[in-house]
Structures are given as structure tokens and as C-alpha cells.
Design a protein around this motif. Structure first.
Motif, mmCIF file in Angstrom:
data_model
loop_
_atom_site.group_PDB
_atom_site.id
_atom_site.type_symbol
_atom_site.label_atom_id
_atom_site.label_comp_id
_atom_site.label_asym_id
_atom_site.label_seq_id
_atom_site.Cartn_x
_atom_site.Cartn_y
_atom_site.Cartn_z
ATOM 1 N N ALA A 20 30.164 4.000 50.343
ATOM 2 C CA ALA A 20 29.224 5.078 50.651
ATOM 3 C C ALA A 20 28.485 5.493 49.377
ATOM 4 C CB ALA A 20 29.973 6.268 51.248
ATOM 5 N N GLY A 21 27.166 5.606 49.467
ATOM 6 C CA GLY A 21 26.353 6.023 48.338
ATOM 7 C C GLY A 21 25.908 4.900 47.416
ATOM 8 N N TRP A 22 26.313 3.667 47.709
ATOM 9 C CA TRP A 22 25.967 2.527 46.851
ATOM 10 C C TRP A 22 24.463 2.408 46.644
ATOM 11 C CZ3 TRP A 22 27.585 -1.019 43.482
ATOM 12 C CH2 TRP A 22 26.844 -2.189 43.299
ATOM 13 N N ASN A 23 23.690 2.363 47.728
ATOM 14 C CA ASN A 23 22.249 2.156 47.598
ATOM 15 C C ASN A 23 21.580 3.280 46.812
ATOM 16 O OD1 ASN A 23 22.306 -0.266 49.002
ATOM 17 N ND2 ASN A 23 21.935 0.713 50.969
ATOM 18 N N LYS A 24 22.013 4.498 47.043
ATOM 19 C CA LYS A 24 21.446 5.637 46.311
ATOM 20 C C LYS A 24 21.738 5.503 44.821
ATOM 21 C CE LYS A 24 21.464 10.614 45.942
ATOM 22 N NZ LYS A 24 22.275 11.792 45.988
ATOM 23 N N ARG A 25 22.966 5.150 44.490
ATOM 24 C CA ARG A 25 23.350 5.014 43.079
ATOM 25 C C ARG A 25 22.598 3.858 42.422
ATOM 26 N NH1 ARG A 25 24.054 7.553 38.894
ATOM 27 N NH2 ARG A 25 25.737 6.942 37.529
ATOM 28 N N VAL A 26 22.419 2.757 43.128
ATOM 29 C CA VAL A 26 21.655 1.626 42.605
ATOM 30 C C VAL A 26 20.231 2.068 42.280
ATOM 31 C CG1 VAL A 26 20.584 -0.586 43.261
ATOM 32 C CG2 VAL A 26 23.031 -0.223 43.629
ATOM 33 N N ARG A 27 19.594 2.805 43.192
ATOM 34 C CA ARG A 27 18.228 3.270 42.941
ATOM 35 C C ARG A 27 18.171 4.229 41.753
ATOM 36 N NH1 ARG A 27 18.425 3.308 48.459
ATOM 37 N NH2 ARG A 27 18.670 5.551 48.547
ATOM 38 N N GLU A 28 19.190 5.082 41.618
ATOM 39 C CA GLU A 28 19.224 5.996 40.468
ATOM 40 C C GLU A 28 19.335 5.232 39.155
ATOM 41 O OE1 GLU A 28 21.521 9.674 42.784
ATOM 42 O OE2 GLU A 28 22.612 8.465 41.319
ATOM 43 N N LEU A 29 20.171 4.210 39.127
ATOM 44 C CA LEU A 29 20.417 3.472 37.886
ATOM 45 C C LEU A 29 19.360 2.423 37.575
ATOM 46 C CD1 LEU A 29 24.270 2.925 38.300
ATOM 47 C CD2 LEU A 29 23.141 4.427 36.630
ATOM 48 N N LEU A 30 18.812 1.793 38.608
ATOM 49 C CA LEU A 30 17.942 0.639 38.397
ATOM 50 C C LEU A 30 16.527 0.807 38.929
ATOM 51 C CD1 LEU A 30 20.452 -2.223 39.349
ATOM 52 C CD2 LEU A 30 20.076 -1.170 37.117
ATOM 53 N N GLY A 31 16.222 1.934 39.547
ATOM 54 C CA GLY A 31 14.910 2.127 40.143
ATOM 55 C C GLY A 31 13.800 2.274 39.123
ATOM 56 N N GLY A 32 12.575 2.133 39.608
ATOM 57 C CA GLY A 32 11.414 2.312 38.750
ATOM 58 C C GLY A 32 11.392 1.327 37.599
ATOM 59 N N VAL A 33 11.093 1.826 36.404
ATOM 60 C CA VAL A 33 10.940 0.966 35.234
ATOM 61 C C VAL A 33 12.264 0.520 34.622
ATOM 62 C CG1 VAL A 33 8.681 1.957 34.701
ATOM 63 C CG2 VAL A 33 10.740 2.921 33.649
ATOM 64 N N ALA A 34 13.402 0.991 35.158
ATOM 65 C CA ALA A 34 14.697 0.632 34.591
ATOM 66 C C ALA A 34 15.041 -0.838 34.820
ATOM 67 C CB ALA A 34 15.801 1.518 35.163
ATOM 68 N N SER A 35 14.548 -1.426 35.906
ATOM 69 C CA SER A 35 14.874 -2.814 36.230
ATOM 70 C C SER A 35 13.765 -3.391 37.095
ATOM 71 C CB SER A 35 16.241 -2.901 36.926
ATOM 72 O OG SER A 35 16.614 -4.257 37.098
ATOM 73 N N CYS A 36 14.109 -4.394 37.865
ATOM 74 C CA CYS A 36 13.170 -5.127 38.717
ATOM 75 C C CYS A 36 13.298 -4.665 40.166
ATOM 76 C CB CYS A 36 13.490 -6.618 38.603
ATOM 77 S SG CYS A 36 12.686 -7.663 39.810
ATOM 78 N N THR A 37 12.183 -4.376 40.789
ATOM 79 C CA THR A 37 12.168 -3.964 42.193
ATOM 80 C C THR A 37 12.902 -4.963 43.082
ATOM 81 O OG1 THR A 37 10.069 -2.847 41.894
ATOM 82 C CG2 THR A 37 10.638 -3.447 44.138
ATOM 83 N N HIS A 38 12.728 -6.238 42.811
ATOM 84 C CA HIS A 38 13.324 -7.266 43.672
ATOM 85 C C HIS A 38 14.835 -7.346 43.486
ATOM 86 C CE1 HIS A 38 9.265 -7.978 44.585
ATOM 87 N NE2 HIS A 38 8.978 -8.581 43.458
ATOM 88 N N ILE A 39 15.313 -7.087 42.285
ATOM 89 C CA ILE A 39 16.755 -7.017 42.068
ATOM 90 C C ILE A 39 17.328 -5.854 42.868
ATOM 91 C CG2 ILE A 39 18.519 -6.389 40.359
ATOM 92 C CD1 ILE A 39 17.031 -8.162 38.349
ATOM 93 N N VAL A 40 16.679 -4.704 42.800
ATOM 94 C CA VAL A 40 17.129 -3.525 43.549
ATOM 95 C C VAL A 40 17.117 -3.826 45.050
ATOM 96 C CG1 VAL A 40 16.610 -1.114 44.101
ATOM 97 C CG2 VAL A 40 16.452 -1.908 41.727
ATOM 98 N N GLU A 41 16.081 -4.500 45.534
ATOM 99 C CA GLU A 41 15.994 -4.861 46.950
ATOM 100 C C GLU A 41 17.149 -5.758 47.383
ATOM 101 O OE1 GLU A 41 12.210 -6.759 47.511
ATOM 102 O OE2 GLU A 41 11.087 -4.895 47.304
ATOM 103 N N LEU A 42 17.595 -6.647 46.521
ATOM 104 C CA LEU A 42 18.696 -7.554 46.860
ATOM 105 C C LEU A 42 20.049 -6.848 46.923
ATOM 106 C CD1 LEU A 42 17.874 -10.743 44.759
ATOM 107 C CD2 LEU A 42 18.097 -10.616 47.245
ATOM 108 N N LEU A 43 20.242 -5.828 46.114
ATOM 109 C CA LEU A 43 21.565 -5.213 45.992
ATOM 110 C C LEU A 43 22.041 -4.504 47.259
ATOM 111 C CD1 LEU A 43 21.261 -4.090 42.304
ATOM 112 C CD2 LEU A 43 22.928 -5.724 43.212
ATOM 113 N N GLY A 44 21.136 -3.995 48.096
ATOM 114 C CA GLY A 44 21.541 -3.381 49.368
ATOM 115 C C GLY A 44 22.141 -4.404 50.324
#
Length: 188
Positions: A104-128
Motif C-alpha cells: 500500500a502506498g508504493w505508487n505514491k512513494r515512487v512518484r514522490e521519490l522519482l517524479g518530475g526531474v528526479a528521474s525518467c517518466t518511463h521508469i516511473v511508469e514501469l514501476l507501478g
């Protein structure tokens, strides 16, 4: 969906592939790959020439190593095709996931840590979808009697997680009757 009345021309193809593995060292791996291709020549931003049809715009693979409690032990990415030469630098941000647990909360935490300029949009999309793949992959290894209190704790997260697992629907009534609730508005 019927498309008999119209013709279609494919312009873009995104392929996403998810795989879950049990490792010989007792850990698990989940791997997600995203490949984007165009079916026609296209010019990437900052490029001097068109890329040919079928050329990969993105070819990104993300790998997580987890234990049986779904805690991330390592995270890395291979970025074989990216629109810009700087993009592979985004993979280093995955280290922020080490120590987190899928749940629970995985996707939210991923977006907090890796969203925007912190990482790659496509990496974030894969993690869900990778997290969902982990849950699907490990589920058969966790099935025990529903009368077991430890199993009840493991399954409790499923109730109200989707349409079928609504606490008042047949799936919960039949599989987890002790977790069911009456339908809204039902008389007692």
C-alpha cells in the motif's frame, strides 16, 4: 470494439513486458521493459536526421531485487534507447527505492521519490505495473489456509482493493467470509 467501418494506420507502438523470477539465492526479481517504436520515419528533437520506421525511441528495462517480504534490495535500469544522450543518468535515482517495500502506498512513494526531474517518466511508469507483477508472482507462494491468522493478515489488504474484492461481493463472501460486510443499504 469494432473497427469494421474504418481503417486504421498504426503510428506508434508501445510494448510493455513484465516478468517475475525466483532466484537461487532465495530472493526474487521483477523486470519491466518498455519499448517505443514508430511505424514511419520521424525526427527526434535535436536530431539532424529522421530515424527510420521501427527504430526504438525508448528501450528501457528496470529490475528490482526483493525478498519474500517484498522489500527492495537493489534497483537498476538499462536504458538502451532514449531520445537524448543524457537520459540514462536518470537510472541512478532508482537507488532511492532500496529499503522500501512493495505494498500500500508504493505508487505514491515512487512518484514522490522519482517524479518530475528526479528521474525518467518511463521508469516511473514501469514501476507501478512491476509492483502488480510482484504481487501476482508471489501470490501462489503465499497461499495457505484462510483459517490461518497470519494468512488472514496477508490477504486482508485485498479486501476493497478492486471491484471483485469488494467486501460485500461474492469473492470475499466465499473466500474470506470473516472479512465480508453487508451490502450498503441492506437491512439487518
Amino acid at each position: 470494439m469494432s473497427t469494421n467501418a474504418v481503417t486504421r494506420e498504426e503510428l506508434h507502438h508501445r510494448a510493455v513486458d513484465m516478468r517475475f523470477y525466483r532466484r537461487s539465492d532465495g530472493l526474487f526479481e521483477v523486470e519491466g521493459r518498455l519499448v517505443d517504436t514508430k511505424t514511419h520515419p520521424f525526427r527526434r528533437l535535436l536530431a539532424k536526421e529522421d530515424a527510420p520506421p521501427g527504430h526504438h525511441l525508448h528501450d528501457i528495462t528496470v529490475r528490482l531485487v526483493l525478498d519474500a517480504e517484498l522489500q527492495v534490495h537493489s534497483a537498476d535500469a538499462k536504458m538502451l534507447a532514449t531520445p537524448f544522450s543524457i537520459c540514462p543518468g536518470a537510472a541512478a535515482a532508482l537507488q532511492a527505492l532500496v529499503g522500501l517495500s512493495i505494498g500500500a502506498g508504493w505508487n505514491k512513494r515512487v512518484r514522490e521519490l522519482l517524479g518530475g526531474v528526479a528521474s525518467c517518466t518511463h521508469i516511473v511508469e514501469l514501476l507501478g505495473p512491476m509492483a502488480t507483477t510482484v504481487l501476482q508472482g508471489i501470490a501462489p507462494l503465499r497461499i495457505v489456509s484462510t483459517d490461518d491468522p497470519e494468512e488472514d493478515a496477508l490477504r486482508r489488504f485485498r479486501v476493497d482493493s478492486c471491484y471483485a474484492f469488494a467486501a460485500e461481493r461474492e469473492v470475499v463472501v466465499r473466500l474470506l467470509p470473516h472479512l465480508q460486510r453487508d451490502k450498503p443499504g441492506a437491512s439487518i
